[in-house]
Design an enzyme around this catalytic site. Structure first.
Site, PDB file in Angstrom:
ATOM      1  N   SER A 112       0.823  -1.204   0.000  1.00 48.78           N
ATOM      2  CA  SER A 112       0.000   0.000   0.000  1.00 48.78           C
ATOM      3  C   SER A 112       0.852   1.247   0.000  1.00 48.78           C
ATOM      4  CB  SER A 112      -0.874   0.032   1.261  1.00 48.78           C
ATOM      5  OG  SER A 112      -1.691  -1.091   1.321  1.00 48.78           O
TER       6      SER A 112
ATOM      7  N   HIS B 294      -0.629  -2.625  -7.144  1.00 48.50           N
ATOM      8  CA  HIS B 294      -1.440  -2.330  -5.970  1.00 48.50           C
ATOM      9  C   HIS B 294      -2.925  -2.536  -6.298  1.00 48.50           C
ATOM     10  CE1 HIS B 294      -2.758   0.901  -2.842  1.00 48.50           C
ATOM     11  NE2 HIS B 294      -2.857  -0.303  -2.359  1.00 48.50           N
TER      12      HIS B 294
ATOM     13  N   GLU C   5      -3.125   0.001  -9.283  1.00 52.72           N
ATOM     14  CA  GLU C   5      -2.142   1.083  -9.379  1.00 52.72           C
ATOM     15  C   GLU C   5      -0.793   0.414  -9.668  1.00 52.72           C
ATOM     16  OE1 GLU C   5      -1.722   3.145  -5.609  1.00 52.72           O
ATOM     17  OE2 GLU C   5      -1.413   5.068  -6.606  1.00 52.72           O
TER      18      GLU C   5
ATOM     19  N   ASN D 265      -3.067   5.999  -1.739  1.00 58.47           N
ATOM     20  CA  ASN D 265      -3.069   6.151  -0.280  1.00 58.47           C
ATOM     21  C   ASN D 265      -2.608   7.529   0.189  1.00 58.47           C
ATOM     22  OD1 ASN D 265      -4.281   3.860   0.827  1.00 58.47           O
ATOM     23  ND2 ASN D 265      -2.551   2.648   0.100  1.00 58.47           N
TER      24      ASN D 265
HETATM   25  N1  3HC Z   1     -16.152 -11.284  -4.535  1.00 56.27           N
HETATM   26  C1  3HC Z   1     -16.965 -11.248  -5.584  1.00 56.27           C
HETATM   27  N2  3HC Z   1     -18.009 -10.415  -5.683  1.00 56.27           N
HETATM   28  C2  3HC Z   1     -18.252  -9.620  -4.649  1.00 56.27           C
HETATM   29  C3  3HC Z   1     -17.435  -9.591  -3.492  1.00 56.27           C
HETATM   30  C4  3HC Z   1     -16.343 -10.476  -3.458  1.00 56.27           C
HETATM   31  N3  3HC Z   1     -15.479 -10.528  -2.419  1.00 56.27           N
HETATM   32  N4  3HC Z   1     -17.916  -8.653  -2.643  1.00 56.27           N
HETATM   33  C5  3HC Z   1     -18.984  -8.110  -3.236  1.00 56.27           C
HETATM   34  N5  3HC Z   1     -19.189  -8.683  -4.445  1.00 56.27           N
HETATM   35  C6  3HC Z   1     -20.214  -8.331  -5.425  1.00 56.27           C
HETATM   36  C7  3HC Z   1     -21.585  -8.703  -4.959  1.00 56.27           C
HETATM   37  O1  3HC Z   1     -21.951  -9.984  -5.387  1.00 56.27           O
HETATM   38  C8  3HC Z   1     -22.441  -7.657  -5.639  1.00 56.27           C
HETATM   39  O2  3HC Z   1     -22.699  -7.989  -6.975  1.00 56.27           O
HETATM   40  P1  3HC Z   1     -23.993  -7.400  -7.752  1.00 56.27           P
HETATM   41  O3  3HC Z   1     -23.937  -5.907  -7.581  1.00 56.27           O
HETATM   42  O4  3HC Z   1     -23.815  -7.833  -9.161  1.00 56.27           O
HETATM   43  O5  3HC Z   1     -25.127  -8.021  -7.047  1.00 56.27           O
HETATM   44  C9  3HC Z   1     -21.559  -6.429  -5.683  1.00 56.27           C
HETATM   45  O6  3HC Z   1     -20.214  -6.903  -5.535  1.00 56.27           O
HETATM   46  C10 3HC Z   1     -21.895  -5.475  -4.574  1.00 56.27           C
HETATM   47  O7  3HC Z   1     -21.827  -6.182  -3.330  1.00 56.27           O
HETATM   48  P2  3HC Z   1     -22.905  -6.063  -2.176  1.00 56.27           P
HETATM   49  O8  3HC Z   1     -24.260  -5.820  -2.744  1.00 56.27           O
HETATM   50  O9  3HC Z   1     -22.715  -7.219  -1.249  1.00 56.27           O
HETATM   51  O10 3HC Z   1     -22.478  -4.849  -1.273  1.00 56.27           O
HETATM   52  P3  3HC Z   1     -22.197  -3.354  -1.661  1.00 56.27           P
HETATM   53  O11 3HC Z   1     -23.180  -2.809  -2.610  1.00 56.27           O
HETATM   54  O12 3HC Z   1     -21.971  -2.685  -0.359  1.00 56.27           O
HETATM   55  O13 3HC Z   1     -20.799  -3.388  -2.410  1.00 56.27           O
HETATM   56  C11 3HC Z   1     -18.478  -3.186  -2.244  1.00 56.27           C
HETATM   57  C12 3HC Z   1     -19.676  -3.968  -1.809  1.00 56.27           C
HETATM   58  C13 3HC Z   1     -18.258  -3.320  -3.754  1.00 56.27           C
HETATM   59  C14 3HC Z   1     -17.277  -3.773  -1.502  1.00 56.27           C
HETATM   60  C15 3HC Z   1     -18.702  -1.694  -1.895  1.00 56.27           C
HETATM   61  O14 3HC Z   1     -19.067  -1.620  -0.570  1.00 56.27           O
HETATM   62  C16 3HC Z   1     -17.492  -0.851  -2.146  1.00 56.27           C
HETATM   63  O15 3HC Z   1     -17.160  -0.481  -3.266  1.00 56.27           O
HETATM   64  N6  3HC Z   1     -16.820  -0.479  -1.066  1.00 56.27           N
HETATM   65  C17 3HC Z   1     -15.649   0.390  -1.115  1.00 56.27           C
HETATM   66  C18 3HC Z   1     -14.437  -0.470  -1.185  1.00 56.27           C
HETATM   67  C19 3HC Z   1     -13.215   0.359  -1.306  1.00 56.27           C
HETATM   68  O16 3HC Z   1     -13.200   1.570  -1.334  1.00 56.27           O
HETATM   69  N7  3HC Z   1     -12.094  -0.362  -1.375  1.00 56.27           N
HETATM   70  C20 3HC Z   1     -10.829   0.256  -1.483  1.00 56.27           C
HETATM   71  C21 3HC Z   1     -10.098   0.023  -0.216  1.00 56.27           C
HETATM   72  S1  3HC Z   1      -8.521   0.767  -0.283  1.00 56.27           S
HETATM   73  C22 3HC Z   1      -7.519  -0.482  -0.705  1.00 56.27           C
HETATM   74  O17 3HC Z   1      -7.897  -1.619  -0.854  1.00 56.27           O
HETATM   75  C23 3HC Z   1      -6.095  -0.106  -0.897  1.00 56.27           C
HETATM   76  C24 3HC Z   1      -5.235  -0.369   0.293  1.00 56.27           C
HETATM   77  O18 3HC Z   1      -3.929  -0.013  -0.028  1.00 56.27           O
HETATM   78  C25 3HC Z   1      -5.618   0.322   1.539  1.00 56.27           C
END
Ligand code: 3HC
Length: 277
Positions: free
Chosen positions: A113, A134, A146, A184
Site C-alpha cells: 500500500s 497495488h 495502481e 493512499n
Molecule cells: N467477490 C466477488 N463479488 C463480490 C465480493 C467479493 N469478495 N464482494 C462483493 N461482491 C459483489 C456482490 O456480489 C455484488 O454484486 P452485484 O452488484 O452484481 O449483485 C456487488 O459486488 C456489490 O456487493 P454487495 O451488494 O454485497 O455490497 P455493496 O453494494 O456494499 O458493495 C463493495 C460492496 C463493492 C465492496 C462496496 O461496498 C465498495 O465499493 N466499497 C468500497 C471499497 C473500497 O473503497 N475499497 C478500497 C479500499 S482501499 C484499498 O484496498 C487499498 C489499500 O492499499 C488500503
C-alpha cells in the site's frame, strides 16, 4: 514477457483476491503463506467470492480453484506477487529470498500500500524487474490496479505488467514511487481526518460515514472503509507517509493507534470503529 505461472505470497484477503483474479484469467497460481492454516482460509474466501460471482450470472468459475495450488514454500514462477503484511523488513526479506530462487527473467511485484518499491528493488539483483501492483479490496470487484514504477523499473517490465493488468480484466493507472503513491496519499489522510473528527467529538461514527456516503456518493464512509482495510494497515500507511514526506499533517490519529493497541483492527478482528459479530 509472459506470465503463465504466478506465485502469490500471502493468502490474506488481498493475496487470496489476487490469486482468484489471476487464476480466473487462465493462469496457474501457486499460493504460499508461511502461517499455518492461512492458505486454507484464503481458499475458503475464494470459494465464497466465486459463489457471489456465479450468483450474479458471471462466467462459470468451477475451474478457477483447480488452477490454484497451495505451495508450502517459495517456488519458481514467471512472476511473484507479494501480498504479505505492511512490514518493510518482512517484505525485504521475502524479496531477497525470491530473488535468489526465481529465474533471472522473473518479475517481482509487490501489492504494498505504501512501502517504497525502490527499496524493495534495492535488495534484489534485478531492480529493473521489480514493480508495484497495488490492488484494491475486494480485489475481485474493484477494477483498479495502481502500477508503481520504482526508480529503476524498466520500461519493458512496466509495459508487461500494464498488459497483464488489462488481461486480468482490470484497469491500470501508473504512478511513480513516492510515499503512499497516489491512492493512499489521498485516501489515508481522508480516513485519518475522519478519525480525528470522531476523536474530537465533531460527530458520531455513523454520522461521519453517512456524510461521506450521501454527501460525496462514496459506497462506504471512511470509518467503515478503515474497518474493511484494517486499522493496523491504516496506521502503517500513515507512518510511511509521515516518515517519507516529513510533514506532521500525516501523523496517524491517536485514536487509530489506540484502537490498534487494543486489538480493534476492524472487520478482521470483529471490531474496529464498528462491531462485526
Ligand atoms: N467477490 C466477488 N463479488 C463480490 C465480493 C467479493 N469478495 N464482494 C462483493 N461482491 C459483489 C456482490 O456480489 C455484488 O454484486 P452485484 O452488484 O452484481 O449483485 C456487488 O459486488 C456489490 O456487493 P454487495 O451488494 O454485497 O455490497 P455493496 O453494494 O456494499 O458493495 C463493495 C460492496 C463493492 C465492496 C462496496 O461496498 C465498495 O465499493 N466499497 C468500497 C471499497 C473500497 O473503497 N475499497 C478500497 C479500499 S482501499 C484499498 O484496498 C487499498 C489499500 O492499499 C488500503
Amino acid at each position: 514477457m509472459s506470465f503463465e505461472r504466478v506465485l502469490v505470497v500471502g493468502a490474506g484477503q488481498m493475496g487470496a483476491g489476487i490469486a482468484q483474479v489471476v487464476a480466473a484469467s487462465g493462469r496457474q497460481v501457486l499460493l504460499y503463506d508461511p502461517f499455518p492454516g492461512a492458505v486454507e482460509r484464503g481458499l475458503a474466501g475464494i470459494h465464497r467470492s466465486l459463489e457471489k460471482v456465479e450468483a450474479k450470472g458471471g462466467a462459470p468459475t468451477a475451474d478457477v480453484l483447480t488452477r490454484i495450488t497451495e505451495s508450502t514454500e517459495l517456488v519458481a514462477a514467471d512472476l511473484m506477487i507479494e501480498a504479505i503484511s505492511e512490514d518493510a523488513a518482512a517484505k525485504e526479506e521475502l524479496f531477497r529470498a525470491a530473488d535468489a530462487l526465481l529465474p533471472d527473467t522473473a518479475v517481482l511485484a509487490s501489492n504494498t500500500s505504501s512501502i517504497p518499491i525502490t527499496s524493495l528493488a534495492a535488495v534484489t539483483s534485478r531492480p529493473e524487474r521489480v514493480i508495484g501492483m497495488h490492488f484494491f479490496n475486494p480485489v475481485p470487484v474493484l477494477q483498479l490496479v495502481e502500477v508503481i514504477r520504482g526508480l529503476q523499473t524498466s520500461d519493458e517490465t512496466a509495459a508487461a505488467i500494464v498488459e497483464l493488468v488489462r488481461d486480468l480484466g482490470k484497469v491500470p493507472a501508473e504512478a511513480n514511487d513516492f510515499p503512499g503513491f497516489v491512492s493512499n496519499r489521498i485516501l489515508m489522510p481522508f480516513i485519518n481526518e475522519a478519525a480525528y473528527a470522531l476523536l474530537e467529538g465533531v460527530a458520531e461514527a455513523e454520522a461521519i460515514d453517512t456524510i461521506a456516503k450521501l454527501g460525496f456518493a462514496h459506497p462506504l464512509g471512511p470509518l467503515a472503509l478503515a474497518d474493511l482495510i484494517g486499522l493496523d494497515t491504516c496506521v502503517a500507511v500513515m507512518d510511511v507517509l509521515h516518515a517519507g514526506l516529513g510533514n506532521p499533517k500525516y501523523a496517524p490519529c491517536p485514536l487509530l493507534r489506540q484502537y490498534v493497541a487494543a486489538g480493534r483492527l476492524g472487520r478482521k478482528s470483529g471490531r474496529g470503529f464498528y462491531e462485526y459479530p
